[in-house]
Design a protein around this motif. Structure first.
Motif, PDB file in Angstrom:
ATOM      1  N   GLY A  81       0.798  -1.222   0.000  1.00  0.00           N
ATOM      2  CA  GLY A  81       0.000   0.000   0.000  1.00  0.00           C
ATOM      3  C   GLY A  81       0.829   1.270   0.000  1.00  0.00           C
ATOM      4  N   CYS A  82       2.006   1.225  -0.602  1.00  0.00           N
ATOM      5  CA  CYS A  82       2.900   2.389  -0.603  1.00  0.00           C
ATOM      6  C   CYS A  82       2.246   3.574  -1.319  1.00  0.00           C
ATOM      7  CB  CYS A  82       4.219   2.047  -1.271  1.00  0.00           C
ATOM      8  SG  CYS A  82       5.226   0.880  -0.328  1.00  0.00           S
ATOM      9  N   LYS A  83       2.458   4.765  -0.771  1.00  0.00           N
ATOM     10  CA  LYS A  83       1.825   5.981  -1.300  1.00  0.00           C
ATOM     11  C   LYS A  83       2.732   6.757  -2.247  1.00  0.00           C
ATOM     12  CE  LYS A  83      -1.751   5.130   1.282  1.00  0.00           C
ATOM     13  NZ  LYS A  83      -2.978   4.568   0.658  1.00  0.00           N
ATOM     14  N   PHE A  84       4.004   6.419  -2.325  1.00  0.00           N
ATOM     15  CA  PHE A  84       4.931   7.112  -3.202  1.00  0.00           C
ATOM     16  C   PHE A  84       4.993   6.376  -4.552  1.00  0.00           C
ATOM     17  CE2 PHE A  84       7.060   4.155  -0.362  1.00  0.00           C
ATOM     18  CZ  PHE A  84       7.713   3.309  -1.254  1.00  0.00           C
ATOM     19  N   PRO A  85       5.450   7.036  -5.602  1.00  0.00           N
ATOM     20  CA  PRO A  85       5.560   6.365  -6.911  1.00  0.00           C
ATOM     21  C   PRO A  85       6.499   5.166  -6.827  1.00  0.00           C
ATOM     22  CG  PRO A  85       5.760   8.743  -7.155  1.00  0.00           C
ATOM     23  CD  PRO A  85       5.806   8.467  -5.678  1.00  0.00           C
ATOM     24  N   HIS A  86       6.011   4.004  -7.294  1.00  0.00           N
ATOM     25  CA  HIS A  86       6.828   2.796  -7.208  1.00  0.00           C
ATOM     26  C   HIS A  86       6.339   1.766  -8.216  1.00  0.00           C
ATOM     27  CE1 HIS A  86       3.306   1.811  -4.761  1.00  0.00           C
ATOM     28  NE2 HIS A  86       3.597   0.518  -4.934  1.00  0.00           N
ATOM     29  N   VAL A  87       7.157   0.742  -8.409  1.00  0.00           N
ATOM     30  CA  VAL A  87       6.776  -0.402  -9.229  1.00  0.00           C
ATOM     31  C   VAL A  87       6.313  -1.497  -8.275  1.00  0.00           C
ATOM     32  CG1 VAL A  87       7.539  -2.119 -10.897  1.00  0.00           C
ATOM     33  CG2 VAL A  87       8.486   0.206 -10.979  1.00  0.00           C
ATOM     34  N   ALA A  88       5.060  -1.861  -8.347  1.00  0.00           N
ATOM     35  CA  ALA A  88       4.505  -2.874  -7.450  1.00  0.00           C
ATOM     36  C   ALA A  88       4.879  -4.269  -7.955  1.00  0.00           C
ATOM     37  CB  ALA A  88       2.995  -2.739  -7.363  1.00  0.00           C
ATOM     38  N   VAL A  89       5.473  -5.082  -7.080  1.00  0.00           N
ATOM     39  CA  VAL A  89       5.866  -6.440  -7.452  1.00  0.00           C
ATOM     40  C   VAL A  89       5.237  -7.439  -6.486  1.00  0.00           C
ATOM     41  CG1 VAL A  89       8.041  -5.757  -8.550  1.00  0.00           C
ATOM     42  CG2 VAL A  89       7.997  -6.251  -6.092  1.00  0.00           C
ATOM     43  N   SER A  90       5.141  -8.671  -6.955  1.00  0.00           N
ATOM     44  CA  SER A  90       4.545  -9.734  -6.140  1.00  0.00           C
ATOM     45  C   SER A  90       5.156 -11.066  -6.555  1.00  0.00           C
ATOM     46  CB  SER A  90       3.027  -9.749  -6.311  1.00  0.00           C
ATOM     47  OG  SER A  90       2.678  -9.906  -7.669  1.00  0.00           O
ATOM     48  N   GLU A  91       4.650 -12.143  -5.976  1.00  0.00           N
ATOM     49  CA  GLU A  91       5.147 -13.489  -6.291  1.00  0.00           C
ATOM     50  C   GLU A  91       5.175 -13.708  -7.807  1.00  0.00           C
ATOM     51  OE1 GLU A  91       6.294 -17.459  -4.850  1.00  0.00           O
ATOM     52  OE2 GLU A  91       5.619 -15.784  -3.610  1.00  0.00           O
ATOM     53  N   GLY A  92       6.348 -14.092  -8.319  1.00  0.00           N
ATOM     54  CA  GLY A  92       6.486 -14.356  -9.732  1.00  0.00           C
ATOM     55  C   GLY A  92       7.025 -13.198 -10.557  1.00  0.00           C
ATOM     56  N   SER A  93       7.071 -12.007  -9.957  1.00  0.00           N
ATOM     57  CA  SER A  93       7.649 -10.870 -10.682  1.00  0.00           C
ATOM     58  C   SER A  93       9.148 -11.088 -10.854  1.00  0.00           C
ATOM     59  CB  SER A  93       7.411  -9.560  -9.916  1.00  0.00           C
ATOM     60  OG  SER A  93       6.043  -9.259  -9.799  1.00  0.00           O
ATOM     61  N   THR A  94       9.676 -10.576 -11.965  1.00  0.00           N
ATOM     62  CA  THR A  94      11.102 -10.687 -12.235  1.00  0.00           C
ATOM     63  C   THR A  94      11.661  -9.315 -12.603  1.00  0.00           C
ATOM     64  OG1 THR A  94      10.907 -12.967 -13.010  1.00  0.00           O
ATOM     65  CG2 THR A  94      12.869 -11.761 -13.671  1.00  0.00           C
ATOM     66  N   ILE A  95      12.806  -9.000 -12.016  1.00  0.00           N
ATOM     67  CA  ILE A  95      13.499  -7.746 -12.302  1.00  0.00           C
ATOM     68  C   ILE A  95      14.791  -8.106 -13.034  1.00  0.00           C
ATOM     69  CG2 ILE A  95      14.565  -5.687 -11.290  1.00  0.00           C
ATOM     70  CD1 ILE A  95      12.739  -6.274  -8.783  1.00  0.00           C
ATOM     71  N   SER A  96      15.005  -7.542 -14.198  1.00  0.00           N
ATOM     72  CA  SER A  96      16.199  -7.841 -14.988  1.00  0.00           C
ATOM     73  C   SER A  96      17.328  -6.879 -14.623  1.00  0.00           C
ATOM     74  CB  SER A  96      15.898  -7.730 -16.483  1.00  0.00           C
ATOM     75  OG  SER A  96      14.948  -8.698 -16.872  1.00  0.00           O
ATOM     76  N   LEU A  97      18.530  -7.419 -14.500  1.00  0.00           N
ATOM     77  CA  LEU A  97      19.714  -6.621 -14.187  1.00  0.00           C
ATOM     78  C   LEU A  97      20.869  -7.160 -15.022  1.00  0.00           C
ATOM     79  CD1 LEU A  97      21.055  -4.428 -12.345  1.00  0.00           C
ATOM     80  CD2 LEU A  97      21.607  -6.304 -10.763  1.00  0.00           C
ATOM     81  N   ASP A  98      21.028  -6.638 -16.232  1.00  0.00           N
ATOM     82  CA  ASP A  98      22.087  -7.080 -17.143  1.00  0.00           C
ATOM     83  C   ASP A  98      22.043  -8.599 -17.288  1.00  0.00           C
ATOM     84  OD1 ASP A  98      22.792  -4.406 -17.349  1.00  0.00           O
ATOM     85  OD2 ASP A  98      24.278  -4.530 -15.745  1.00  0.00           O
ATOM     86  N   ASP A  99      23.116  -9.298 -16.847  1.00  0.00           N
ATOM     87  CA  ASP A  99      23.147 -10.752 -16.964  1.00  0.00           C
ATOM     88  C   ASP A  99      22.647 -11.453 -15.708  1.00  0.00           C
ATOM     89  OD1 ASP A  99      25.269  -9.981 -15.386  1.00  0.00           O
ATOM     90  OD2 ASP A  99      26.705 -11.386 -16.272  1.00  0.00           O
ATOM     91  N   CYS A 100      21.889 -10.727 -14.889  1.00  0.00           N
ATOM     92  CA  CYS A 100      21.317 -11.300 -13.664  1.00  0.00           C
ATOM     93  C   CYS A 100      19.793 -11.231 -13.728  1.00  0.00           C
ATOM     94  CB  CYS A 100      21.796 -10.541 -12.427  1.00  0.00           C
ATOM     95  SG  CYS A 100      23.576 -10.481 -12.200  1.00  0.00           S
ATOM     96  N   SER A 101      19.165 -12.185 -13.097  1.00  0.00           N
ATOM     97  CA  SER A 101      17.720 -12.201 -12.969  1.00  0.00           C
ATOM     98  C   SER A 101      17.366 -12.152 -11.490  1.00  0.00           C
ATOM     99  CB  SER A 101      17.142 -13.466 -13.607  1.00  0.00           C
ATOM    100  OG  SER A 101      15.754 -13.563 -13.370  1.00  0.00           O
ATOM    101  N   ILE A 102      16.439 -11.270 -11.118  1.00  0.00           N
ATOM    102  CA  ILE A 102      16.024 -11.138  -9.718  1.00  0.00           C
ATOM    103  C   ILE A 102      14.556 -11.526  -9.634  1.00  0.00           C
ATOM    104  CG2 ILE A 102      15.841  -9.613  -7.728  1.00  0.00           C
ATOM    105  CD1 ILE A 102      17.914  -7.786  -9.149  1.00  0.00           C
ATOM    106  N   ASP A 103      14.282 -12.657  -8.992  1.00  0.00           N
ATOM    107  CA  ASP A 103      12.916 -13.155  -8.856  1.00  0.00           C
ATOM    108  C   ASP A 103      12.349 -12.780  -7.495  1.00  0.00           C
ATOM    109  OD1 ASP A 103      12.773 -14.498 -11.388  1.00  0.00           O
ATOM    110  OD2 ASP A 103      14.127 -16.005 -10.568  1.00  0.00           O
ATOM    111  N   VAL A 104      11.100 -12.380  -7.494  1.00  0.00           N
ATOM    112  CA  VAL A 104      10.420 -11.965  -6.270  1.00  0.00           C
ATOM    113  C   VAL A 104       9.606 -13.123  -5.703  1.00  0.00           C
ATOM    114  CG1 VAL A 104       8.718 -10.366  -5.286  1.00  0.00           C
ATOM    115  CG2 VAL A 104      10.272  -9.595  -7.108  1.00  0.00           C
ATOM    116  N   ILE A 105       9.764 -13.358  -4.401  1.00  0.00           N
ATOM    117  CA  ILE A 105       8.876 -14.298  -3.713  1.00  0.00           C
ATOM    118  C   ILE A 105       8.237 -13.585  -2.527  1.00  0.00           C
ATOM    119  CG2 ILE A 105      10.107 -16.382  -4.416  1.00  0.00           C
ATOM    120  CD1 ILE A 105      11.310 -16.500  -1.579  1.00  0.00           C
ATOM    121  N   GLU A 106       6.994 -13.909  -2.260  1.00  0.00           N
ATOM    122  CA  GLU A 106       6.302 -13.317  -1.115  1.00  0.00           C
ATOM    123  C   GLU A 106       6.626 -14.125   0.130  1.00  0.00           C
ATOM    124  OE1 GLU A 106       2.190 -13.079  -2.152  1.00  0.00           O
ATOM    125  OE2 GLU A 106       2.542 -11.656  -3.793  1.00  0.00           O
ATOM    126  N   THR A 107       7.123 -13.435   1.159  1.00  0.00           N
ATOM    127  CA  THR A 107       7.571 -14.109   2.386  1.00  0.00           C
ATOM    128  C   THR A 107       6.975 -13.437   3.621  1.00  0.00           C
ATOM    129  OG1 THR A 107       9.574 -12.732   2.358  1.00  0.00           O
ATOM    130  CG2 THR A 107       9.733 -14.936   1.376  1.00  0.00           C
TER     131      THR A 107
END
Length: 455
Positions: A81-107
């Motif tokens: 519920g963040c009120k500032f501008p942001h990219v909302a991510v959840s389980e299964g979202s992936t963030i690309s970083l050059d030759d790295c992959s960052i997967d999001v898990i809900e914990t």
């Protein structure tokens, strides 16, 4: 793949730079954006993202400050519920970083909206190599689930599932980068070790050895350490988006005469940051004393009223550049200035001063042996008191004196003791504010008591 850790003493917070070929992301930043920008420059990287594992309760995060300086997007849990501008991510979202992959898990568990980030170095293989666990999994411990009133059992159950159904299914070689180490109140028994692996925690983390879910819930909802006051407000500040540091006024010197006038209206508070022996010798009446050699940021966040303007007493004006950021970390932003020339300047201005008596451990032992009427007030935690204490001592944790000091005699001597003397001085500043005058700080505390052979 590059991983750099940034450790903030006092709040025992760890944040990270995760870098690829030309860009990097900053994970759980503190309120000091410049150090991340410098680090990225040193590595020849551009900050392309700011990742938040959760709405931190124990400190004000630097996500807004870092975004303001870099323009990098902030990634936060969709359920936060963040009120500032942001990219909302959840389980299964992936963030690309050059030759790295960052997967999001809900914990969920430590907080309801908590997420973790699993990094895979695609140039090396397809298996996860790093997990940024936030406050879910620590070295030797797990995050506490009791910070939300009435939801401790629910969150402890969610924490169990997050750990056993998701995190512990990562490969043993996967490195774990938590947001805290020993010294935080976000867990109970964290190791001083700052990073770990899934395999190490699987084998040595005592909480993970509790396989039965109800037993796990019981363990995580009983006998937890006290929760500092600022824990109840930092999460919401982080959700709304903290005021950028750049917009806060600079802290400058104030003449003692001006300070005296400001204190008359009741809007201002004096925070004396000197060591307890200096405070005991001479201080402004009704000052708070939290020495910087103690757990300064956390202790200040615990008791300093966030709705008051703060005047500082410092040993040396050069300390201001270190003290003010430590207060900002816990949301103490209304810092008006510091008294020029400190207590000497205040006294030379003909202003009222106060003091607190100090006694040695041997003086206290002699009083007790002679049967003198004196209350020994132990202001350590209940767990510390249970481990060892002077027989007959009264145990009231120092922050609780704000509401429990009436349990103590106001007209009889009180000897205040802690581990070394620092917390006893904070306690005495609280007692002084409540009209207690027959009080003494036991210098050296239990450390001196034991070293003096008074066991």
């Amino acid at each position: 793949m590059i991983i750099r850790q940034f450790f903030t003493p006092g709040i025992s917070h760890s944040s990270y730079l995760l870098g690829g070929v030309s860009s990097c992301v900053i994970i759980d930043p503190s309120r000091d954006p410049d150090m991340y920008i410098r680090a990225a420059d040193e590595e020849g990287l551009i900050v392309s993202g700011i990742l938040q594992t959760h709405l931190h309760a124990d400190f004000i995060s630097g996500h807004v400050d870092l975004h303001e300086k870099t323009g990098a997007p902030i990634y936060a849990s969709k359920s936060s519920g963040c009120k500032f501008p942001h990219v909302a991510v959840s389980e299964g979202s992936t963030i690309s970083l050059d030759d790295c992959s960052i997967d999001v898990i809900e914990t969920p568990g430590h907080t309801p909206e908590h997420i973790g980030f699993i990094a895979t170095h695609l140039s090396s293989g397809s298996e996860p190599v790093a997990f940024f666990s936030g406050d879910t999994l620590f070295v030797g411990d797990v995050g506490r689930p009791d910070l939300f009133p009435g939801r401790a059992n629910e969150l402890a159950a969610a924490l169990y599932d997050s750990l056993h159904e998701k995190i512990m299914k990562l490969p043993d070689h996967c490195e774990v980068y938590p947001a805290h180490a020993a010294g935080t109140f976000c867990g109970r028994s964290l190791s001083a070790k700052r990073t770990t692996t899934i395999g190490y925690e699987r084998k040595f983390n005592p909480i993970l050895q509790i396989r039965e879910k109800q037993a796990f819930i019981h363990e995580l909802t009983n006998k937890m350490p006290p929760s500092p006051d600022h824990f109840s407000r930092c999460s919401d500040i982080n959700r709304k988006g903290p005021v950028p540091i750049s917009s806060l006024p600079s802290v400058t010197g104030i003449k003692p005469r001006t300070g005296k006038e400001l204190l008359k209206n009741g809007v201002y508070e004096i925070l004396d940051t000197r060591r307890y022996d200096a405070f005991a010798s001479i201080h402004i009446p009704k000052s708070w004393n939290i020495g910087t050699e103690s757990n300064f940021s956390t202790f200040a966040g615990w008791v300093i009223p966030p709705d008051k303007d703060i005047l500082l007493i410092v040993h040396n004006p050069e300390e201001i550049s270190k003290i003010v950021p430590m207060l900002h970390k816990v949301g103490i932003d209304r810092i008006t200035g510091y008294i020029e020339k400190g207590m000497i300047g205040w006294a030379l201005g003909g202003n009222d001063v106060d003091h607190i008596r100090t006694i040695s451990v041997h003086e206290l032992a002699g009083m007790l042996q002679d049967g003198k009427e004196i209350t020994v007030l132990d202001v350590r935690t209940g767990a510390e008191h249970a481990g060892y204490h002077i027989p007959g001592s009264v145990n009231i944790h120092w922050p609780d004196l704000r509401t429990r000091c009436s349990e103590l005699p106001v007209d009889k001597p009180i000897a205040v003791i802690c581990g070394t003397g620092s917390r006893a001085s904070i306690a005495c500043s609280i007692l002084k504010r409540n009209g207690y005058s027959k009080i003494s700080i036991v210098v050296g505390g239990y450390t001196g008591w034991i070293a003096g052979g008074l066991q």
